[in-house]
Structure formats: C-alpha cells, structure tokens
Design a protein around this motif. Structure first.
Motif, PDB file in Angstrom:
ATOM      1  N   ARG A 112     -11.842  -5.328  38.187  1.00 32.14           N
ATOM      2  CA  ARG A 112     -10.858  -4.538  37.652  1.00 32.14           C
ATOM      3  C   ARG A 112      -9.491  -5.385  37.694  1.00 32.14           C
ATOM      4  O   ARG A 112      -8.831  -5.071  38.700  1.00 32.14           O
ATOM      5  N   ARG A 113      -9.068  -6.298  36.790  1.00 35.65           N
ATOM      6  CA  ARG A 113      -8.150  -7.208  37.116  1.00 35.65           C
ATOM      7  C   ARG A 113      -6.854  -6.491  36.780  1.00 35.65           C
ATOM      8  O   ARG A 113      -5.898  -6.899  37.541  1.00 35.65           O
ATOM      9  N   ASP A 114      -6.614  -5.284  36.010  1.00 36.55           N
ATOM     10  CA  ASP A 114      -5.396  -4.737  36.063  1.00 36.55           C
ATOM     11  C   ASP A 114      -5.046  -4.066  37.528  1.00 36.55           C
ATOM     12  O   ASP A 114      -3.875  -4.123  37.967  1.00 36.55           O
ATOM     13  N   LEU A 115      -6.098  -3.615  38.265  1.00 35.99           N
ATOM     14  CA  LEU A 115      -5.823  -2.997  39.591  1.00 35.99           C
ATOM     15  C   LEU A 115      -5.646  -4.082  40.587  1.00 35.99           C
ATOM     16  O   LEU A 115      -4.862  -3.715  41.473  1.00 35.99           O
ATOM     17  N   GLN A 116      -6.232  -5.118  40.366  1.00 35.63           N
ATOM     18  CA  GLN A 116      -6.108  -6.453  41.317  1.00 35.63           C
ATOM     19  C   GLN A 116      -4.535  -6.773  41.058  1.00 35.63           C
ATOM     20  O   GLN A 116      -3.985  -7.176  41.990  1.00 35.63           O
ATOM     21  N   ALA A 117      -4.123  -6.944  39.941  1.00 35.89           N
ATOM     22  CA  ALA A 117      -2.756  -7.450  39.581  1.00 35.89           C
ATOM     23  C   ALA A 117      -1.646  -6.560  40.179  1.00 35.89           C
ATOM     24  O   ALA A 117      -1.009  -7.080  40.875  1.00 35.89           O
ATOM     25  N   ALA A 118      -1.973  -5.276  40.054  1.00 33.55           N
ATOM     26  CA  ALA A 118      -1.099  -4.177  40.686  1.00 33.55           C
ATOM     27  C   ALA A 118      -1.186  -4.347  42.247  1.00 33.55           C
ATOM     28  O   ALA A 118      -0.118  -4.455  42.810  1.00 33.55           O
ATOM     29  N   ALA A 119      -2.173  -4.498  42.731  1.00 30.03           N
ATOM     30  CA  ALA A 119      -2.379  -4.483  44.306  1.00 30.03           C
ATOM     31  C   ALA A 119      -1.734  -5.982  44.987  1.00 30.03           C
ATOM     32  O   ALA A 119      -1.009  -5.832  45.830  1.00 30.03           O
ATOM     33  N   LYS A 120      -1.771  -6.919  44.225  1.00 27.25           N
ATOM     34  CA  LYS A 120      -1.234  -8.386  44.688  1.00 27.25           C
ATOM     35  C   LYS A 120       0.309  -7.989  44.412  1.00 27.25           C
ATOM     36  O   LYS A 120       1.046  -8.341  45.476  1.00 27.25           O
ATOM     37  N   LYS A 121       0.561  -7.407  43.412  1.00 23.67           N
ATOM     38  CA  LYS A 121       2.241  -7.250  43.369  1.00 23.67           C
ATOM     39  C   LYS A 121       2.730  -6.644  44.324  1.00 23.67           C
ATOM     40  O   LYS A 121       3.987  -6.680  44.913  1.00 23.67           O
ATOM     41  N   GLN A 122       2.202  -5.526  44.932  1.00 28.22           N
ATOM     42  CA  GLN A 122       2.638  -4.506  45.850  1.00 28.22           C
ATOM     43  C   GLN A 122       2.206  -4.952  47.402  1.00 28.22           C
ATOM     44  O   GLN A 122       2.404  -4.345  48.293  1.00 28.22           O
ATOM     45  N   GLY A 123       1.482  -6.048  47.495  1.00 28.31           N
ATOM     46  CA  GLY A 123       0.932  -6.593  48.616  1.00 28.31           C
ATOM     47  C   GLY A 123       0.037  -5.643  49.401  1.00 28.31           C
ATOM     48  O   GLY A 123      -0.140  -5.629  50.538  1.00 28.31           O
ATOM     49  N   SER A 129     -10.103  -2.950  43.216  1.00 27.98           N
ATOM     50  CA  SER A 129     -10.468  -3.738  42.098  1.00 27.98           C
ATOM     51  C   SER A 129     -11.695  -4.485  42.243  1.00 27.98           C
ATOM     52  O   SER A 129     -12.328  -5.036  41.243  1.00 27.98           O
ATOM     53  N   LYS A 130     -12.305  -4.711  43.397  1.00 30.06           N
ATOM     54  CA  LYS A 130     -13.360  -5.526  43.581  1.00 30.06           C
ATOM     55  C   LYS A 130     -14.808  -4.973  44.029  1.00 30.06           C
ATOM     56  O   LYS A 130     -15.805  -5.490  43.968  1.00 30.06           O
ATOM     57  N   GLY A 131     -14.600  -3.656  44.713  1.00 28.98           N
ATOM     58  CA  GLY A 131     -15.733  -2.979  45.590  1.00 28.98           C
ATOM     59  C   GLY A 131     -16.273  -1.827  44.866  1.00 28.98           C
ATOM     60  O   GLY A 131     -16.810  -0.916  45.585  1.00 28.98           O
ATOM     61  N   PHE A 132     -16.069  -1.527  43.363  1.00 28.14           N
ATOM     62  CA  PHE A 132     -16.700  -0.400  42.750  1.00 28.14           C
ATOM     63  C   PHE A 132     -18.060  -0.431  42.673  1.00 28.14           C
ATOM     64  O   PHE A 132     -18.776  -1.621  42.770  1.00 28.14           O
ATOM     65  N   ASP A 133     -18.636   0.620  42.087  1.00 26.37           N
ATOM     66  CA  ASP A 133     -20.189   0.696  41.904  1.00 26.37           C
ATOM     67  C   ASP A 133     -20.619  -0.351  40.840  1.00 26.37           C
ATOM     68  O   ASP A 133     -19.931  -0.552  39.754  1.00 26.37           O
ATOM     69  N   GLN A 134     -21.799  -1.099  41.149  1.00 30.52           N
ATOM     70  CA  GLN A 134     -22.329  -1.935  40.250  1.00 30.52           C
ATOM     71  C   GLN A 134     -21.270  -3.309  39.961  1.00 30.52           C
ATOM     72  O   GLN A 134     -21.510  -3.722  39.062  1.00 30.52           O
ATOM     73  N   SER A 135     -20.537  -3.384  40.821  1.00 29.90           N
ATOM     74  CA  SER A 135     -19.497  -4.518  40.717  1.00 29.90           C
ATOM     75  C   SER A 135     -20.067  -5.774  41.129  1.00 29.90           C
ATOM     76  O   SER A 135     -19.297  -7.166  40.860  1.00 29.90           O
ATOM     77  N   ALA A 136     -21.443  -6.006  41.543  1.00 34.95           N
ATOM     78  CA  ALA A 136     -21.967  -7.169  42.041  1.00 34.95           C
ATOM     79  C   ALA A 136     -23.300  -7.464  41.414  1.00 34.95           C
ATOM     80  O   ALA A 136     -24.270  -7.622  42.076  1.00 34.95           O
ATOM     81  N   PRO A 137     -23.653  -7.479  40.091  1.00 34.67           N
ATOM     82  CA  PRO A 137     -24.769  -8.014  39.345  1.00 34.67           C
ATOM     83  C   PRO A 137     -25.413  -9.064  40.096  1.00 34.67           C
ATOM     84  O   PRO A 137     -24.501 -10.262  40.257  1.00 34.67           O
ATOM     85  N   ILE A 138     -26.708  -9.037  40.242  1.00 37.54           N
ATOM     86  CA  ILE A 138     -27.357 -10.583  40.724  1.00 37.54           C
ATOM     87  C   ILE A 138     -28.789 -10.498  39.945  1.00 37.54           C
ATOM     88  O   ILE A 138     -29.501  -9.522  39.529  1.00 37.54           O
ATOM     89  N   GLY A 139     -29.005 -11.926  39.951  1.00 41.19           N
ATOM     90  CA  GLY A 139     -30.294 -12.198  39.500  1.00 41.19           C
ATOM     91  C   GLY A 139     -31.406 -12.323  40.756  1.00 41.19           C
ATOM     92  O   GLY A 139     -31.264 -11.863  41.640  1.00 41.19           O
ATOM     93  N   LEU A 140     -32.601 -12.754  40.101  1.00 41.77           N
ATOM     94  CA  LEU A 140     -33.769 -12.978  40.986  1.00 41.77           C
ATOM     95  C   LEU A 140     -33.355 -14.026  42.107  1.00 41.77           C
ATOM     96  O   LEU A 140     -32.625 -14.910  41.784  1.00 41.77           O
ATOM     97  N   ILE A 141     -33.679 -13.868  43.274  1.00 40.31           N
ATOM     98  CA  ILE A 141     -33.400 -14.673  44.525  1.00 40.31           C
ATOM     99  C   ILE A 141     -34.530 -15.628  44.287  1.00 40.31           C
ATOM    100  O   ILE A 141     -35.660 -15.492  44.417  1.00 40.31           O
ATOM    101  N   ARG A 142     -34.150 -16.777  44.315  1.00 43.41           N
ATOM    102  CA  ARG A 142     -35.077 -17.999  44.313  1.00 43.41           C
ATOM    103  C   ARG A 142     -35.059 -18.477  45.724  1.00 43.41           C
ATOM    104  O   ARG A 142     -34.257 -19.187  46.273  1.00 43.41           O
TER     105      ARG A 142
END
Length: 224
Positions: A112-123, A129-142
């Motif tokens: 969520r880039r807008d939330l990330q930008a706001a977090a960066k601005k405010q330190g 911005s990164k850890g929300f539900d289904q934020s890390a899609p992944i394929g088959l592990i080889r």
C-alpha cells in the motif's frame, strides 16, 4: 494433552512442486536490493547496507484470486525471488548460508504505497503498508533450486511492467541470508523475499498479474 483456551491459529502451508507442503514460520523481506529500484525510490544503492522488514506469516497466499486490500488508493506490485529455508542458524557465513536453502519460488510483495509514503514522511514503521492480509502471493516452491542469475519479470494484463535479472541484485541470496542471520536466528520454515527490480507500479481490482523467474514455476493471480 494441551488444553487450548481458544482454537489455535491455522498452520500456514505453501505447496511444493512435486507434492507436499512447506510450513511457514516467518516472512522476512529485503528492502531495495536492486540498484535500479533503489534509484527509482530515491535511494543511493552505493551507500546502503541491506535492511529488512517482516510480514506476518499468514500474509502469504498461494490462491489464484487475491483480495484488493482496504485503506489504500495506490496498491503496488513488486516481483521477488523468494528463498525457502530448510535449515537455520545464527551468524552464518555466506558459504554456510547457501546450505540453508530448501528451495525457491516466485513471489510478489504487494504494498500500500500511499500508506508507506505517509509512514516514511512521519518516520513511522511500514507495518500497515506491507503486512496486510494476502500481501505476499507466492508460487510453487521448487525444491533444491535457487537461481542466482536470469530474468525476473512481472506483467499486468499481458503488459510487461518489471523486467530485470537476478544477477543485478546488490546483495546475493547467500549474502542476504548471512546478513539476516546476524540479526535473527533463522529456522526451517522461514521465507525470505529478496527484493525487486525497477518498474514497480499500481494495480487495480480485476487486474491479471503474472510473475516469472528463470527456472521457477510462474505465479499467476487476479486481484478481486
């Protein structure tokens, strides 16, 4: 026998090519590990040591449909090589770190880039911005495979958005694991998202996303 006072969390499992499931313990992510992406995000890749952030383990998903998250108007895609650890340790040398890898997969770090930008601005931290539900899609592990060079790409609705090469990573997979093991004791079941090349950008509901990395099963999903 343990008497739970509530139902325990459901185990997080990722399918493995050829059969079986990989149980996820933790998800670590590397920030700005490609020089071109570091520059597009306004950083200097020649000065920056690797830095890390985390996602909750249940953020990972192997579903073909991924829910568009709430509280954002600027969701971005970031294709990444994901390392799946079959062994762990602390203060590992790069040579030893190579031996910890069980296999690899194609992943996407949704942000969520807008939330990330706001977090960066405010330190403030990046968690929302990164850890929300289904934020890390992944394929088959080889299993038994972790490429160090070759194409890494992502397309949206058939249009190529990201195109790079694993050889352009600032810190190699072994170096990433080594650095990370100096901060945390790594264990079997850990996933490491190793960074993304340039070209990150917005996605919308209904978009069809396809991500690929040389010698790994492709990842395909739609946003709903």
């Amino acid at each position: 026998m343990t008497a739970y006072v509530i139902n325990p969390p459901v185990e997080t499992l990722i399918p493995v090519e050829g059969g079986g499931q990989f149980p996820v313990r933790r998800i670590y992510c590397v920030g700005r590990n490609y020089a071109d992406h570091a520059r597009e995000m306004g950083a200097d890749p020649d000065r920056e040591a690797p830095f890390f952030f985390s996602k909750p383990r249940d953020a990972v998903t192997s579903r073909s449909e991924v829910a568009y998250p709430p509280a954002t108007e600027d969701l971005h895609h970031e294709v990444e090589l994901v390392l799946a650890l079959g062994a762990g340790g602390a203060d590992l040398s790069p040579e030893r770190a190579k031996m910890m890898v069980y296999g690899a997969a194609v992943g996407v770090d949704l942000t969520r880039r807008d939330l990330q930008a706001a977090a960066k601005k405010q330190g403030r931290p990046w968690d929302a911005s990164k850890g929300f539900d289904q934020s890390a899609p992944i394929g088959l592990i080889r299993p038994g495979h972790s490429p160090s060079e070759g194409p890494i790409t992502l397309s949206v609705n058939g249009e190529t958005r990201q195109s790079g090469d694993l050889a352009h990573m600032i810190w190699s997979s072994a170096e990433v694991i080594s650095h990370l093991s100096s901060l945390f004791r790594l264990e079997p079941g850990d996933l490491i998202y190793t960074g993304t090349p340039a070209g990150v950008g917005p996605v919308e509901r209904g978009d069809q996303i396809e991500a690929s990395i040389t010698d790994l099963p492709p990842l395909r999903f739609s946003l709903i």
